[in-house]
Design a protein around this motif. Structure first.
Motif, PDB file in Angstrom:
ATOM      1  N   GLU A  69      54.737  23.557 -11.230  1.00 55.66           N
ATOM      2  CA  GLU A  69      55.065  24.516 -10.174  1.00 55.66           C
ATOM      3  C   GLU A  69      56.427  25.176 -10.439  1.00 55.66           C
ATOM      4  OE1 GLU A  69      52.982  25.423  -7.949  1.00 55.66           O
ATOM      5  OE2 GLU A  69      51.564  23.778  -7.800  1.00 55.66           O
ATOM      6  N   HIS A  71      58.443  27.194  -8.818  1.00 56.13           N
ATOM      7  CA  HIS A  71      59.546  27.128  -7.846  1.00 56.13           C
ATOM      8  C   HIS A  71      60.229  25.760  -7.924  1.00 56.13           C
ATOM      9  CE1 HIS A  71      57.626  30.351  -4.952  1.00 56.13           C
ATOM     10  NE2 HIS A  71      57.859  30.831  -6.158  1.00 56.13           N
ATOM     11  N   ALA A  72      59.416  24.710  -8.013  1.00 54.09           N
ATOM     12  CA  ALA A  72      59.974  23.352  -8.113  1.00 54.09           C
ATOM     13  C   ALA A  72      60.795  23.217  -9.397  1.00 54.09           C
ATOM     14  CB  ALA A  72      58.852  22.320  -8.077  1.00 54.09           C
ATOM     15  N   LYS A  75      64.179  25.050  -9.071  1.00 54.45           N
ATOM     16  CA  LYS A  75      65.115  24.288  -8.225  1.00 54.45           C
ATOM     17  C   LYS A  75      65.632  23.051  -8.962  1.00 54.45           C
ATOM     18  CE  LYS A  75      62.854  25.867  -4.019  1.00 54.45           C
ATOM     19  NZ  LYS A  75      61.936  25.547  -2.902  1.00 54.45           N
TER      20      LYS A  75
END
Lengths: 227, 227
Positions: A69, A71-72, A75
């Motif tokens: 993922e 976005h994960a 981050k």
């Protein structure tokens, strides 16, 4: 702060793959690019599913750990590498603004853009069939999302939330690049056009997007030749 | 750490609204519930769009600041209130695991569950029309998502990532509660069934889900009466 090189299992044609690569390039995070071709179904092999049971790129490998993922991944990289705060601010209110946009990206824009491109152009090429109603829905969401992006989220700053980039800018920008396959130039959306150009002209962005842009050009020329 | 009461603009029938309320209840975060009825289109009024241009619940009001998107709200509350670490761990690897599941929730399960329930049952009641192909797509994603949840994500611990709850458990749990409208009991999915029951029996969860469960029961009884 870690400085070990990471591996990124990516496809140049995948929007979230490009977002992760651009982030690494712009933050001087050393990474090894492991090409994983979607159109050759290399992300669907049993071998690949050991590192991501969902069979999707990108995957980040950091030592013995694998992350899926985009976005994960963004981050995680931001919190473990030495990256400027503006990408994903530590201030709770500013961070929430980035999270809101990332959630919107997944729930709206990606449902529209990614699916419209894949289901109208590439899925059929690898034998997948989609109903008209299903495609119409993705097109409706795409059109609504571009309208929201242009009229509600952009226009106040150089980038989405300020004059500095965030991981939401990268994620949304990369989603829009793929709309080149549909020959979309954003002329209907002046705020998108200005914001998109500002990111598109960044050296590291150009570098990562070069292969997909070449592919888009080739694809559209072939399409014109057929017409 | 803040202790000012917050306002939550929510509908008991909205999955992400319930996740935010449960989080507040379980973390003793004082909140004022501002009922915003979806079936009365109260989230689409010009007044409401001033606080969320997307016209969606939930919205969190913290002083003069408004936040949309339940995942963003849960993270914001966790970082500004006095909540145990397990909900959204500060350790980068553990946090990435929660983020992966939240992203999966938005890209898959929510596209399947939320849309199937709304487009087959409630949308048509308020005059909205959806094509068969569109609904079929949502059903396919729902079925795939439940399979992945049961076979890949659950089964190793009491909850999704350990024996302690995270905001991903709450978000995914709340999405599944609404499947009661489709009379789904998860008997095909043993890991989901066990995990779901463990969360469902928590006092604060029961309290928040009471109105929607009552509505589901009434709805299904009416449906049976019609048949």
């Amino acid at each position: 702060m870690e400085s070990t090189p990471v591996k990124l299992y990516v496809d140049d044609g995948s929007q979230p793959s490009r977002a992760c690569m651009i982030f690494c390039e712009m933050n001087n995070i050393p990474y090894e690019k492991v090409e994983t071709r979607i159109l050759k179904a290399q992300h669907k092999t049993e071998e690949f599913k050991k590192i991501n049971p969902l069979g999707q790129v990108p995957v980040l490998q950091d030592g013995e750990h694998y992350f899926r993922e985009s976005h994960a991944i963004l981050k995680y990289l931001h919190s473990t590498r030495n990256c400027p705060d503006h990408w994903y601010p530590s201030d709770a209110i500013k961070r929430a603004r980035v999270d809101e946009l990332l959630d919107w990206h997944h729930c709206f824009l990606r449902q529209g853009a990614g699916n419209t491109v894949f289901k109208t152009l590439f899925g059929p090429k690898i034998g997948m069939k989609f109903s008209e109603g299903e495609i119409e829905w993705h097109k409706t969401i795409l059109s609504y999302s571009l309208h929201m992006l242009d009229s509600k989220f952009l226009g106040n700053h150089k980038f989405l939330l300020s004059d500095e980039l965030t991981i939401a800018d990268l994620s949304i920008f990369c989603e829009l690049t793929s709309l080149g396959f549909l020959s979309m130039d954003f002329s209907e959306y002046p705020n998108i056009k200005t914001w998109y150009s500002a990111i598109d002209s960044i050296e590291e962005v150009s570098k990562v997007c070069k292969p997909v842009k070449k592919f888009i050009k080739m694809f559209n020329n072939q399409l014109k030749a057929k017409i």
